[in-house]
Enzyme design. Structure first.
Site, PDB file in Angstrom:
ATOM      1  N   VAL A  93      -2.040   3.890   5.683  1.00  5.67           N
ATOM      2  CA  VAL A  93      -0.719   4.046   6.686  1.00  5.67           C
ATOM      3  C   VAL A  93       0.529   4.132   5.540  1.00  5.67           C
ATOM      4  CG1 VAL A  93       0.711   3.440   8.501  1.00  5.67           C
ATOM      5  CG2 VAL A  93      -1.565   3.367   8.666  1.00  5.67           C
ATOM      6  N   THR A 143      -2.998  -0.699   4.634  1.00 10.20           N
ATOM      7  CA  THR A 143      -1.398  -0.304   4.505  1.00 10.20           C
ATOM      8  C   THR A 143      -1.511   0.384   3.096  1.00 10.20           C
ATOM      9  OG1 THR A 143      -1.069  -2.161   3.626  1.00 10.20           O
ATOM     10  CG2 THR A 143      -0.796  -2.233   6.020  1.00 10.20           C
ATOM     11  N   ASP A 144      -0.220   1.232   2.865  1.00 18.92           N
ATOM     12  CA  ASP A 144      -0.030   1.305   1.496  1.00 18.92           C
ATOM     13  C   ASP A 144       0.498   0.173   0.878  1.00 18.92           C
ATOM     14  OD1 ASP A 144       0.630   2.783  -0.743  1.00 18.92           O
ATOM     15  OD2 ASP A 144       1.766   4.377   0.127  1.00 18.92           O
ATOM     16  N   ALA A 145       0.656   0.064  -0.409  1.00 20.81           N
ATOM     17  CA  ALA A 145       0.809  -1.033  -1.297  1.00 20.81           C
ATOM     18  C   ALA A 145       2.150  -2.083  -0.728  1.00 20.81           C
ATOM     19  CB  ALA A 145       1.130  -0.810  -2.574  1.00 20.81           C
TER      20      ALA A 145
END
Length: 328
Positions: free
Chosen positions: A205, A243-245
């Protein structure tokens, strides 16, 4: 962060903070022997077998392929492939990537990019998208997922809910896309639906906000409407949400590591990728569980999804769980 071999501190932290996985970048990868040894040592010192992940999309984002010392195949950008190749080629590319990273010890590829690039101003996605035709991108995304799965490598659809229309960069700050829910359904969701049907193991996401949908400026990666209502319920996705970073500016500018982790987990994320401060994020979620503000059921739902996938992929075995119980 920059290390290419395991350190005493890493070993201690793997015991103190039993993370579900790690991600390696170009800076951690020198050659084949070093990479295999690093991964082997990380797994050996982990409390439980981990996801070992890498961004190996092909084209410009290939941490392994773009390192000549790794002696793996290289591929054109996804933009070029979208213009010149077909789904059979994409399947071949993904199965090749899957086979070659699997030999090194990786079990998760943060690929394919499922974004439909509808804005030429989009610098963050750039040449990483298969194009601007939702149906064609969907076909290629499905082939990519199946190619990775043929090699028993976990695939990841990114970056939900689709950031192909954005003109900003979430690494540098907040980005809002001007998309309605009908536009997302008609364009951006199409490749994600195709990838989910193909058996994608993860959906990553994005940190973009979709204010016309959520009526807030909060990033998708901390939005319950995006992750739970839309991804889980509307798109009927039952795999892992990552999640993205979380060390990117659009998160760190707004939230502490603790706030971001708790907010994202409560919104539906299973895995928080790269929190800016791991101990702070870990302790915050642990504290919420102990106080009952995060329920055991919510925690167990995520743990079950993670364990199920690790068993399915052979990352974890019954022997591993038995040894863990004996150690406890």
């Amino acid at each position: 962060y920059e290390h290419k071999k395991i350190t005493k501190t890493m070993k201690e932290n793997l015991q103190k903070y039993p993370v579900g996985g790690v991600i390696l970048f170009s800076r951690n990868i020198w050659n084949r022997k070093q990479t295999k040894k690093l991964i082997r040592k990380l797994q050996k010192n982990a409390a439980m077998p981990m996801f070992i992940s890498v961004d190996e999309e092909g084209g410009d984002v290939a941490r392994i392929g773009n390192n000549k010392k790794m002696k793996t195949d290289t591929f054109p950008t996804m933009e070029e492939i979208g213009k010149t190749q077909d789904a059979d080629y994409v399947y071949y590319m993904a199965s090749t990537i899957g086979s070659q990273i699997g030999e090194l010890g990786f079990n998760v590829d943060f690929a394919p990019v499922a974004d439909v690039k509808t804005s030429e101003m989009n610098s963050e996605i750039g040449t990483r998208s298969f194009g601007d035709d939702p149906k064609k991108v969907a076909e290629f995304v499905s082939a990519y997922v199946k190619g990775l799965e043929s090699q028993n490598i976990c695939s990841t659809l990114k970056h939900f809910p689709g950031q192909g229309s954005s003109s900003g960069d979430t690494h540098q700050g907040s980005v809002d896309i001007d998309s309605s829910i009908s536009k997302l359904r008609k364009i951006d969701f199409v490749p994600f639906v195709s990838g989910i049907e193909a058996g994608a193991d993860f959906v990553m996401v994005s940190h973009i906000s979709v204010s016309r949908v959520t009526e807030t400026s909060e990033p998708a990666s901390v939005s319950k409407l995006i992750m739970t209502t839309i991804l889980r319920e509307e798109l009927d996705y039952s795999g892992l949400i990552v999640t993205d970073a979380f060390d990117m500016a659009c998160i760190t500018d707004k939230y502490s590591a603790a706030e971001a982790a708790v907010k994202s987990f409560n919104a539906g994320a299973d895995i928080i990728l790269m929190p800016q401060d791991l101990p702070e994020a870990y302790d915050a979620i642990l504290s919420k569980v102990k106080s009952g503000k995060i329920t055991e059921k919510r925690l167990n739902d995520t743990v079950e999804r993670i364990l199920k996938l690790k068993f399915q992929k052979g990352i974890m075995t019954l022997e591993d769980t038995a040894q863990k119980k004996m150690g406890d």
